[in-house]
Write an enzyme that holds these catalytic residues in place. Structure first.
Site, PDB file in Angstrom:
ATOM      1  CB  CYS A 272      -0.933   0.249   1.213  1.00 43.19           C
ATOM      2  SG  CYS A 272      -0.239   0.246   2.810  1.00 43.19           S
ATOM      3  CG  HIS A 332      -4.822   0.939   3.559  1.00 47.46           C
ATOM      4  ND1 HIS A 332      -4.058   0.301   2.753  1.00 47.46           N
ATOM      5  CD2 HIS A 332      -5.772   1.648   2.878  1.00 47.46           C
ATOM      6  CE1 HIS A 332      -4.457   0.473   1.338  1.00 47.46           C
ATOM      7  NE2 HIS A 332      -5.583   1.438   1.302  1.00 47.46           N
ATOM      8  CG  ASP A 355      -6.785   2.974  -1.376  1.00 53.32           C
ATOM      9  OD1 ASP A 355      -5.606   2.872  -1.769  1.00 53.32           O
ATOM     10  OD2 ASP A 355      -7.155   2.427  -0.364  1.00 53.32           O
TER      11      ASP A 355
END
Length: 731
Positions: A272, A332, A355
């Protein structure tokens, strides 16, 4: 005019002046790179003065097949269109072009047409090329950001800090965004050109590139390679033998360059923070203010019920479901980009969540956002894009279930408060953490929080007003160092009026930050007597040998404690994640650092483990300093042994720079180091007749000076007929 003699003999794009004014000089000083909504000028060198019977027309072309053609108006008109004006002096024409603040970003070709009074093209100069970017300094641009200090951070800063670890033990790594490194801008446009939308309908895609909402959404899809020609392939567990382990990357530039060099073949591997780092590079390079966000205790809600269900079997191991299951990650990373959302109701401007990590499909693609942070805070989940998923990431409940051998499901605990803690980003005012949690959610327990939950369709759970449960379990620990032995203390507190006989199961395991099980370190099952109104403390000692083989990559131990009292039906469970800290690499760059002059630097590292290390390799890089370079360590590194390495580099750009180093070996990985390097201008010293000395770079700006070059390429300066007595080249 002689038909065989060209009127326009040369074109000067005035790149140094234009790029400086448009804040793109760090991208390139030779090519013309400008920002929309801001004028720029080019000079046409003519063989003679333009006859009064002729006039100029300008036409812009975009796309490999001229998907977009724009005729530039001669004077300013309504509707925000391209226009130009011209000034003539002797044999030169100065053309000033004005782009609208909503112009398409991209690589333009400009054709200058010399026209006759009857509309015939007499001459065409069409080898003029430039790039146009978003302009957050322009009030009319939808990415406009008023605060200059924020622009310096979220557009111009090539050095970043990414926060990792756990919510209660936050650590960080440096990241080289490198958005102004050589040809990174070209690669960013290659990323757009390789999107599914561009490949399916290049004209429609090109026309939509005026909209940062569209462009940023494309970027979130293209940074991962799940369903397109994207940049990065994700992998969350070993082995990484067919690529580069995610923790070895120090920055985005090697990833983007490898993807471009291999003609859009996905780079292996990312997780991530790597996906987010690359997305931040691309978005900043294109001119969209962007920052990287870390959400601690981040929920991944697959079924959309705003609850993460964690299932355990009787051995306290995660119950693997055939279907894709919910999960909770220690942290995250995603990015936020700043823009006005004209496609949404009022009140949704500002920071937008984007994202690029491939998690769930959005409109059939692995992408996420942009979604207004304000909409998440207010629970307006119908707002585009992906509001429910992002809301769950920072607000979901975590419910722990026990699945017995007979298939019966038993609820153990429900946690309403853990998800979405200490949401962090690098401050615009230094290398320290800024907490932005309150931009995503109202304070825990507030009336506003209750209203948002109801709006989002989640039942607000009142605090438990019943008598406290008889048993409580908690886990305490210090901050251990990887390679050492350490203690974990499990406390069982009996708040009841009767003694309790408790079966206590304690399990230590290595996990990834995304909760993937990496191996069991130690398990104990004991029976203890806990008298009424007392606390029993049970110590679990973890030795290096217990966790060495399964925690060497992520340096993270998860401890679970399950207490079952005789006569009670409901087990009590506690979970704690324990990050293991690693040593830092020491980097030294002695002396004054000058641009384009070789610098000698040193790396120092001590093996902190009780075992030897093999296959050691340092990876060094820095924006404006040097590309990613590997330095191998020969032989083994004994316990406690210091390794020193010397390397050389020649800084390419001035300013405050960061040198990043990563160390990896067979038993110790993901060790980072950072050094700040101030790169100074390398001035040419020029002595004038009056005896004064000046830096020649400064003399170029002094009125009345002009220069020629001697045989060595060093300049002679003249002023009022007085020749400089000495000329020195760079050095």
């Amino acid at each position: 005019m002689d038909n065989h003699k060209s009127l326009i003999t040369d074109v000067d794009l005035r790149s140094p002046e234009n790029n400086l004014a448009h804040r793109t000089r760090d991208i390139d000083r030779d090519r013309l790179i400008v920002r929309r909504g801001q004028p720029f000028s080019i000079t046409l060198q003519c063989s003679e003065t333009l006859p009064s019977t002729y006039h100029l027309e300008l036409v812009l072309h975009l796309g490999e097949r001229d998907e977009a053609v724009v005729k530039v108006q001669k004077e300013r008109g309504a509707g925000g269109r391209w226009w130009f004006d011209q000034q003539g002096a002797q044999d030169e024409l100065l053309l000033t072009l004005h782009s609208p603040a909503d112009a398409i970003i991209g690589h333009y070709r400009l054709a200058v047409l010399t026209m006759s009074t009857d509309g015939h093209i007499l001459e065409k100069a069409d080898q003029i090329r430039f790039h146009l970017l978003f302009n957050p300094w322009c009030k009319e641009d939808v990415v406009y950001l008023a605060d200059e200090s924020l622009l310096q951070e979220y557009v111009m800063n090539e050095n970043g800090v990414i926060y990792m670890g756990t919510w209660d033990y936050i650590n960080s790594i440096p990241w080289n965004y490198g958005q102004f490194e050589d040809y990174v801008m070209d690669i960013c446009f290659q990323v757009l050109d390789n999107s599914s939308a561009a490949l399916q309908n290049s004209q429609m895609d090109l026309e939509r590139r005026s909209d940062p909402t569209y462009v940023s959404r494309i970027i979130t899809a293209m940074v991962n390679s799940n369903d397109d020609r994207g940049v990065l392939t994700g992998r969350w567990v070993e082995p990484y033998s067919s690529g580069v382990a995610p923790y070895r990357w120090n920055g985005s530039v090697p990833i983007l360059r490898q993807w471009s060099k291999t003609k859009a073949k996905a780079v292996k591997y990312g997780q991530c923070w790597v996906f987010a780092g690359v997305a931040c590079t691309v978005l900043r390079c294109l001119g969209i203010p962007t920052r990287l966000i870390t959400n601690f205790n981040s929920a991944h809600d697959v079924d959309g019920n705003l609850s993460v269900d964690v299932l355990y079997d009787d051995n306290l191991e995660i119950f693997e479901s055939r279907n894709k299951s919910d999960s909770s990650w220690n942290f995250h990373c995603w990015v936020e980009s700043w823009m006005r959302r004209d496609d949404l109701p009022e009140g949704n401007d500002g920071w937008q969540v984007l994202d690029p990590t491939p998690q769930e499909l959005s409109d059939g693609k692995f992408c996420c956002g942009p979604c207004p942070v304000k909409a998440i805070k207010e629970g307006n989940l119908e707002v585009k894009y992906d509001g429910p998923f992002i809301f769950a990431e920072v607000n979901a409940d975590i419910t722990h279930w026990m699945i017995h051998q007979n298939g019966q499901r038993q609820k153990m605990t429900v946690d309403h408060r853990s998800v979405g803690k200490n949401i962090s980003t690098k401050s615009a005012y230094g290398n320290y953490r800024e907490d932005v949690t309150l931009q995503y959610k109202y304070p825990e327990g507030s009336q506003e929080e209750r209203e948002v939950y109801e709006k989002a369709g989640r039942r607000f759970t009142e605090p438990n007003s019943q008598e406290p449960v008889q048993l409580q379990v908690s886990i305490k620990h210090a901050k251990p160092v990887f390679g050492t032995d350490f203690d974990v203390v499990i406390e069982v507190k009996n708040e009841g009026s009767q003694d309790a006989h408790v079966q206590l199961t304690m399990l230590a395991m290595a996990v990834t930050y995304s909760s993937i099980h990496q191996g069991e370190c130690q398990r104990q099952v004991i029976t203890v007597a806990v008298p009424a109104h007392t606390v029993h403390k049970q110590v679990m000692r973890l030795h290096y040998e217990d966790y060495a083989k399964c925690a060497f990559e992520h340096h993270l131990i998860r401890v679970k404690a399950l207490a079952m009292a005789s006569g009670e039906n409901n087990p009590i469970m506690a979970v704690a994640d324990i990050p293991l800290s690693t040593p830092e690499i020491v980097i030294k760059v002695p002396g004054k650092t000058l641009v384009k002059k070789e610098v000698k630097a040193y790396i120092f590292f001590i093996n902190p483990l009780p075992v030897p290390l093999k296959g050691g390799v340092f990876t060094v890089e820095g924006a404006g300093l040097l590309p990613a370079t590997e330095i191998h360590v020969d032989g083994i590194i004994a316990p406690g042994q210091m390794v020193s390495k010397t390397f050389f580099f020649s800084p390419m750009r001035t300013g405050v720079r960061q040198l990043l180093v990563d160390f990896d070996s067979d038993r110790l990985k993901d060790v980072k180091g950072i050094a700040t390097v101030v790169v100074h201008k390398n001035c040419r010293t020029v002595c004038l007749l009056d005896g004064s000395s000046h830096c020649s770079e400064g003399l170029h700006a002094i009125s009345g000076f002009f220069h020629l070059h001697d045989a060595r390429g060093g300049p002679y300066f003249f002023h009022g007929g007085a020749q400089a007595l000495q000329s020195q080249g760079e050095g």
